[in-house]
Design a protein around this motif. Structure first.
Motif, short mmCIF file in Angstrom:
data_model
loop_
_atom_site.label_atom_id
_atom_site.label_comp_id
_atom_site.label_asym_id
_atom_site.label_seq_id
_atom_site.Cartn_x
_atom_site.Cartn_y
_atom_site.Cartn_z
N SER A 53 0.85 -1.20 0.00
CA SER A 53 0.00 0.00 0.00
C SER A 53 0.88 1.25 0.00
O SER A 53 1.78 1.37 0.84
CB SER A 53 -0.89 -0.02 1.24
OG SER A 53 -1.60 1.18 1.35
N GLN A 54 0.63 2.14 -0.92
CA GLN A 54 1.40 3.38 -1.12
C GLN A 54 2.85 3.13 -1.57
O GLN A 54 3.29 3.69 -2.55
CB GLN A 54 1.42 4.24 0.16
CG GLN A 54 -0.01 4.60 0.59
CD GLN A 54 -0.04 5.54 1.78
OE1 GLN A 54 0.59 6.58 1.78
NE2 GLN A 54 -0.80 5.17 2.79
N VAL A 55 3.57 2.25 -0.87
CA VAL A 55 5.01 2.14 -1.11
C VAL A 55 5.37 1.56 -2.49
O VAL A 55 6.45 1.82 -3.02
CB VAL A 55 5.70 1.32 0.01
CG1 VAL A 55 5.81 2.13 1.29
CG2 VAL A 55 4.99 -0.01 0.27
N PHE A 56 4.46 0.74 -3.09
CA PHE A 56 4.74 0.20 -4.43
C PHE A 56 3.91 0.92 -5.51
O PHE A 56 3.92 0.51 -6.67
CB PHE A 56 4.50 -1.32 -4.47
CG PHE A 56 5.73 -2.13 -4.11
CD1 PHE A 56 6.46 -1.85 -2.96
CD2 PHE A 56 6.16 -3.18 -4.92
CE1 PHE A 56 7.59 -2.59 -2.62
CE2 PHE A 56 7.30 -3.92 -4.59
CZ PHE A 56 8.00 -3.62 -3.44
N ASP A 57 3.25 2.00 -5.15
CA ASP A 57 2.49 2.78 -6.13
C ASP A 57 3.45 3.77 -6.78
O ASP A 57 3.36 4.98 -6.58
CB ASP A 57 1.33 3.49 -5.42
CG ASP A 57 0.48 4.31 -6.38
OD1 ASP A 57 0.63 4.16 -7.62
OD2 ASP A 57 -0.33 5.13 -5.89
N VAL A 58 4.42 3.24 -7.54
CA VAL A 58 5.55 4.07 -7.98
C VAL A 58 5.82 3.97 -9.48
O VAL A 58 6.91 4.33 -9.93
CB VAL A 58 6.84 3.67 -7.20
CG1 VAL A 58 6.70 4.04 -5.73
CG2 VAL A 58 7.15 2.18 -7.35
N ALA A 59 4.82 3.51 -10.26
CA ALA A 59 5.06 3.29 -11.69
C ALA A 59 5.57 4.55 -12.39
O ALA A 59 6.34 4.47 -13.35
CB ALA A 59 3.79 2.79 -12.36
N ALA A 60 5.17 5.73 -11.89
CA ALA A 60 5.51 6.97 -12.58
C ALA A 60 6.91 7.48 -12.25
O ALA A 60 7.35 8.48 -12.82
CB ALA A 60 4.48 8.04 -12.22
N ASP A 61 7.62 6.82 -11.36
CA ASP A 61 8.90 7.38 -10.89
C ASP A 61 10.01 6.31 -10.94
O ASP A 61 9.95 5.31 -10.22
CB ASP A 61 8.71 7.88 -9.44
CG ASP A 61 9.94 8.62 -8.93
OD1 ASP A 61 9.78 9.78 -8.53
OD2 ASP A 61 11.04 8.04 -8.93
N ALA A 62 11.02 6.54 -11.79
CA ALA A 62 12.05 5.52 -12.02
C ALA A 62 12.89 5.27 -10.76
O ALA A 62 13.26 4.12 -10.47
CB ALA A 62 12.95 5.97 -13.17
#
Ligand SMILES: NC(=O)c1ccc[n+]([C@@H]2O[C@H](COP(=O)([O-])OP(=O)(O)OC[C@H]3O[C@@H](n4cnc5c(N)ncnc54)[C@H](OP(=O)(O)O)[C@@H]3O)[C@@H](O)[C@H]2O)c1
Length: 285
Positions: free
Chosen positions: A32-41
């Motif tokens: 939750s939150q911590v892997f919601d990172v598709a937009a940031d390399a």
């Protein structure tokens, strides 16, 4: 003190899923939150290193949800890139209303996680729970999911969770339980043990608030005697020592934190007397 009862990686605590006896490591990973990172390399690279460290150290259970933005697709992509799909026990959730919408969302999760079947599909926060459980019972028969479950994050829902698991045909209940939120102790964990339902513990650090409470407070010497090197291990060992708990899923995208958390599944666990001491010390802070 209680020694670990069985192992995943050598010396790592694992617990059986009561409905089948299959063993899973007792410390997993929340996204939750911590892997919601598709937009940031940069953040995606942190998630990759965290997942790699997690698996290297014997972790398997990863929990996600369509509620967590890109977390499912990031997990699926990284697991594929790292060649670890077969090694993970992937859990996600259905979080919508209606039979067809539920089916579509679950199909979508299977695609995003890049698997043929899910290890565990849970009804998120009991949303339209009976509709999705009916679908999941069918899907279990046809092998699209291996286990089904229900989740919530708040003590106000524990009575409803208890009612749902009582008949004994739900494989997993996922619930909040920690030194800061110990209410599941009152009835729900005992009900899970009675109905042979596996327990996944979410919010083991009350979403990080517990670290803010102990900031600048030294870990007591007596906690080191049961193998707690850090506050995270103190919090997790307290949870894992409850006999009804199958697995705790702390959320992190920090490789050092994931290693710290997996360290809680090594060595001794506190007995009842020590758990009481840990709780009253935490309450005093
Ligand atoms: N209704 C539901 O089904 C439901 C509800 C809530 C949660 N969940 C599941 O449960 C998982 C865990 O809950 P959560 O993520 O909300 O809260 P949590 O695991 O209680 O806390 C996460 C926080 O703890 C920090 N942290 C993790 N390991 C640490 C360590 N070793 N040392 C210091 N800080 C550490 C993380 O920061 P860093 O990133 O800096 O490590 C993050 O801010 C979720 O990710 C989700 O999968 C499900």
């Amino acid at each position: 003190m209680i020694p670990p009862d069985s192992s995943a990686a050598p010396g790592t605590l694992a617990r059986p899923i009561p409905s089948t006896g299959e063993s899973i490591p007792a410390v997993g990973l929340g996204t939750s939150q911590v892997f919601d990172v598709a937009a940031d390399a940069t953040e995606t690279a942190q998630a990759r290193e965290t997942l790699q460290t997690f698996v290297n150290l014997g972790g398997r259970v990863v929990d996600s949800s369509p509620m967590y933005g890109s977390s499912e697709s990031v997990t699926g992509r990284l697991a594929a890139e790292l060649g670890m799909q077969g090694k993970l026990f992937l859990a996600t959730k259905v979080w919508t209303s209606g039979r067809q919408a539920g089916k579509r969302q679950m199909e979508d999760s299977i695609k995003k996680l890049r698997v043929e079947r899910l290890d565990l599909m849970q009804v998120h926060n009991l949303v339209d729970v009976q509709t999705h459980l009916a679908t999941l019972r069918d899907w279990k028969k046809t092998g699209r999911v291996r286990y089904l479950g229900v989740t919530h994050y708040h003590a106000g829902a524990h009575a409803d969770l208890e009612k749902i698991i009582r008949p004994g045909d739900i494989d997993f209940v996922q619930v909040n339980y920690s030194l800061a939120e110990p209410e599941a102790d009152r009835r729900l964990l005992a009900a899970a043990a009675d109905s042979r339902t596996a327990v996944i513990v979410n919010r083991p650090f009350a979403e990080g608030a517990m670290f803010r409470r102990v900031r600048d407070k030294p870990l007591p010497e007596w906690a080191r005697a049961i193998g707690c090197a850090t506050w995270a291990q103190y919090f997790l060992k307290w949870i894992l020592a409850h006999p009804a708990v199958t697995c705790a899923i702390p959320g992190t995208r920090n490789p050092k934190h994931v290693a710290d958390n997996l360290g809680a599944a090594k060595g001794l666990l506190p007995d009842e007397e020590m758990r009481r001491r840990m709780a009253s010390y935490f309450d005093s802070l």
